[in-house]
Motif scaffolding. Structure first.
Motif, PDB file in Angstrom:
ATOM      1  N   ASN A  58     -16.527  23.379 -12.183  1.00 43.59           N
ATOM      2  CA  ASN A  58     -16.055  22.014 -12.426  1.00 43.59           C
ATOM      3  C   ASN A  58     -17.229  21.131 -12.798  1.00 43.59           C
ATOM      4  O   ASN A  58     -17.943  20.631 -11.926  1.00 43.59           O
ATOM      5  N   TRP A  59     -17.444  20.932 -14.081  1.00 45.91           N
ATOM      6  CA  TRP A  59     -18.580  20.176 -14.622  1.00 45.91           C
ATOM      7  C   TRP A  59     -18.547  18.734 -14.124  1.00 45.91           C
ATOM      8  O   TRP A  59     -17.503  18.090 -14.121  1.00 45.91           O
ATOM      9  N   SER A  60     -19.700  18.230 -13.685  1.00 46.70           N
ATOM     10  CA  SER A  60     -19.790  16.857 -13.187  1.00 46.70           C
ATOM     11  C   SER A  60     -21.023  16.175 -13.771  1.00 46.70           C
ATOM     12  O   SER A  60     -21.853  16.823 -14.423  1.00 46.70           O
ATOM     13  N   GLU A  61     -21.170  14.905 -13.509  1.00 50.37           N
ATOM     14  CA  GLU A  61     -22.336  14.163 -13.982  1.00 50.37           C
ATOM     15  C   GLU A  61     -23.617  14.725 -13.363  1.00 50.37           C
ATOM     16  O   GLU A  61     -24.637  14.817 -14.038  1.00 50.37           O
ATOM     17  N   SER A  62     -23.575  15.114 -12.111  1.00 51.88           N
ATOM     18  CA  SER A  62     -24.780  15.694 -11.494  1.00 51.88           C
ATOM     19  C   SER A  62     -25.144  17.023 -12.164  1.00 51.88           C
ATOM     20  O   SER A  62     -26.324  17.346 -12.306  1.00 51.88           O
ATOM     21  N   ASP A  63     -24.149  17.786 -12.599  1.00 57.18           N
ATOM     22  CA  ASP A  63     -24.420  19.025 -13.342  1.00 57.18           C
ATOM     23  C   ASP A  63     -25.078  18.712 -14.682  1.00 57.18           C
ATOM     24  O   ASP A  63     -25.999  19.403 -15.106  1.00 57.18           O
ATOM     25  N   ARG A  64     -24.614  17.666 -15.344  1.00 58.68           N
ATOM     26  CA  ARG A  64     -25.208  17.270 -16.625  1.00 58.68           C
ATOM     27  C   ARG A  64     -26.658  16.860 -16.445  1.00 58.68           C
ATOM     28  O   ARG A  64     -27.535  17.282 -17.208  1.00 58.68           O
TER      29      ARG A  64
END
Length: 129
Positions: free
Chosen positions: A33-39
């Motif tokens: 589940n891609w998130s802003e922290s992953d980005r």
């Protein structure tokens, strides 16, 4: 040594094939589940990894990975590797990708057409260190 595993995210699971061939640490940007922290982490890993690898497959659904490899070919060619796995591309797309590979190569980037070649290059860089 750490390798950033950028490139195509859908279709052929090239990372699953390459990772067992590597003798170094790596950052795999694929998360459930891609998130802003992953980005933000991906941006950091791309900037700080010793090698940035971009593998393009026929699962390509957008152009951002192409933009990234060309950006890195200009900013940090000595640590950029570009691999195109041509299976599944039509002739027009393959022609365009070959031109993109030539552009990256002219900037000093290592360009390959197989994961085995990529693994040899990366593992060879470890031997030099």
């Amino acid at each position: 040594m750490k390798v950033f595993l950028g490139g195509t995210c859908s279709g052929y699971k090239w990372r699953d094939k390459l990772i067992p061939m590597l003798r170094c640490d790596y950052y795999n940007p694929i998360v459930k589940n891609w998130s802003e922290s992953d980005r933000l982490r991906e941006v950091h890993e791309r900037e700080t990894s010793d090698v940035v690898l971009y593998v393009i497959t026929s699962g390509l659904r957008g152009v951002y990975s192409i933009a990234e490899v060309i950006d890195d070919s200009n900013k940090r060619p000595e640590k950029t590797i570009f691999c195109i796995l041509y299976e599944g591309f039509d002739n027009k797309m393959a022609h365009s990708l070959r031109a993109t590979a030539n552009l990256a190569r002219s900037n000093g980037v290592a360009v390959y057409e197989s994961l085995e070649e990529v693994a040899r290059d990366i593992n060879g860089r470890i031997d030099i260190l």
